[in-house]
Design an enzyme around this catalytic site. Structure first.
Site, mmCIF file in Angstrom:
data_model
loop_
_atom_site.group_PDB
_atom_site.id
_atom_site.type_symbol
_atom_site.label_atom_id
_atom_site.label_comp_id
_atom_site.label_asym_id
_atom_site.label_seq_id
_atom_site.Cartn_x
_atom_site.Cartn_y
_atom_site.Cartn_z
ATOM 1 N N GLY A 155 1.064 -1.128 0.117
ATOM 2 C CA GLY A 155 -0.027 0.002 0.177
ATOM 3 C C GLY A 155 0.853 1.316 -0.026
ATOM 4 N N TYR A 208 -15.250 -2.056 8.723
ATOM 5 C CA TYR A 208 -13.945 -1.730 8.990
ATOM 6 C C TYR A 208 -13.377 -1.889 10.473
ATOM 7 C CZ TYR A 208 -9.736 2.006 9.471
ATOM 8 O OH TYR A 208 -8.770 2.466 9.326
HETATM 9 C C1 AKB Z 1 -10.648 6.503 8.734
HETATM 10 O O1 AKB Z 1 -10.959 7.520 9.134
HETATM 11 O O2 AKB Z 1 -10.983 5.700 8.428
HETATM 12 C C2 AKB Z 1 -9.054 6.402 9.618
HETATM 13 C C3 AKB Z 1 -9.012 5.827 10.566
HETATM 14 C C4 AKB Z 1 -9.095 6.578 12.038
HETATM 15 O O3 AKB Z 1 -8.988 4.583 10.827
HETATM 16 N N1 AKB Z 1 -8.537 7.540 9.477
#
Ligand code: AKB
Length: 319
Positions: free
Chosen positions: A8, A142
């Site tokens: 990356g 995430y």
């Molecule tokens: C996001 O906003 O996804 C990243 C994080 C805080 O992991 N910057």
């Protein structure tokens, strides 16, 4: 010391990590890799590059073997907002990529750095001074991938002998590479718009409080953690680290000290606001401070001045 692989490498962190690693350890020892092809200027970094899809085990094995890699900084991942739009792709890249890279690290006895995030926390996590070891029930894909990744790194370290280390990074602020697809991106975009238009429309509420850090501190934290004495590390992986707690209105006030008349207004994006609301207001990084002497160098005032000074070299106010 063997060579270093960065996956990356053209992303927000990779594009600053690669030059710093090359500055410290020599250009030829750091192999930049990305699924994207380099631009004509090599994305501003001179040195070896490999076109690499880190979800393909054979490709990762081949690059690690051919370059004699002993340390991998695995930065390839989708960020929170874009992951929410493409959950399957987020799982495939964030988990599939890490799993392959860990397998290759096990096979070739490489050390591994993995960036977790404040996104690994969720609405049931204590939101203030969030402890190092606490409830982690994130509500975003995430966050799910980050918690699973933290556990996978712990597993590979404890059971399979891989020296896997990592940080829970806050929102990162940088003038080199644009942020891409994160919830904390406003804290980068605001600087560009402030210089160009003296005006910024923010997608988070004025009082949304999140941990943030200036990129030079984040890069230094990664390199220092990898250099830390393993005998002192009780956690090894997923260390909370932070430098400042920002809200859009606090950041706007700091910018206004340099650009009088700067105006911020708000058009809240419910998707990204919901993600921000599920993350802590402030995390406790005392484990990182005591186990490997972590300390940030940039506070809000120093970061704001440095961002504006550097962006002003490239950007002109629009008329
Ligand atoms: C996001 O906003 O996804 C990243 C994080 C805080 O992991 N910057």
């Amino acid at each position: 010391m063997g060579n270093i692989l960065v996956t990356g490498a053209f992303g927000q962190i990779g594009s600053e990590l690669v030059p710093e690693l090359r500055r410290r350890f020599g250009a030829e020892t750091v192999i930049a890799s990305d699924i994207r092809r380099p631009t004509a200027d090599g994305n501003g970094t001179a040195g070896p590059f490999e076109h690499l899809d880190c979800t393909k085990l054979r490709q990762v094995q081949e690059v690690v073997r051919r370059h004699g890699i002993t340390t991998i900084y695995h930065m390839a991942a989708l960020l929170s907002a874009v992951a929410e739009e493409k959950p399957q792709a987020a799982w495939d890249l964030n988990m599939g990529g890490l799993y392959r890279v860990l397998e290759v690290a096990r096979e070739y006895r490489c050390r591994l750095f993995f960036p977790s995030s404040i996104g690994a926390f969720g609405p049931t996590t204590p939101p203030d001074h969030t402890p190092q070891d606490t409830i982690q029930r994130p509500t975003t894909i995430y966050g799910v991938t980050k918690v699973a990744a933290e556990l996978l790194c712990d597993y590979y370290a404890a059971r399979l002998g891989v020296d896997a280390r990592g940080l829970r990074l806050p929102g990162l602020i940088s003038y080199s590479a644009p942020a891409g697809g994160g919830t904390t991106d406003y804290a980068v975009d605001i600087f560009y718009q402030a210089i160009r238009y003296r005006h910024y429309t923010c997608f988070l509420r004025p009082d949304s409080c999140l941990d943030m850090m200036y990129m030079p501190d984040a890069i230094r934290a990664m390199i220092e953690l990898m250099a830390a004495d393993p005998g002192r590390l009780k956690h090894r992986n997923a260390f909370n680290v932070t430098a400042m707690q920002l809200t859009p209105e606090r950041l706007a006030a700091a910018i206004r000290r340099h650009i009088p008349g700067f105006v911020i207004d708000y058009e809240v994006d419910p998707e990204r606001q919901a993600i921000a609301d599920s993350w802590p207001n402030s995390i406790d990084d005392s484990a990182a401070r005591s186990e490997w002497d972590w300390a940030p160098r940039y506070d809000l005032a120093a970061m704001t001045k440095d961002m504006l000074d550097n962006l002003a070299k490239r950007l002109r106010p629009a008329n």
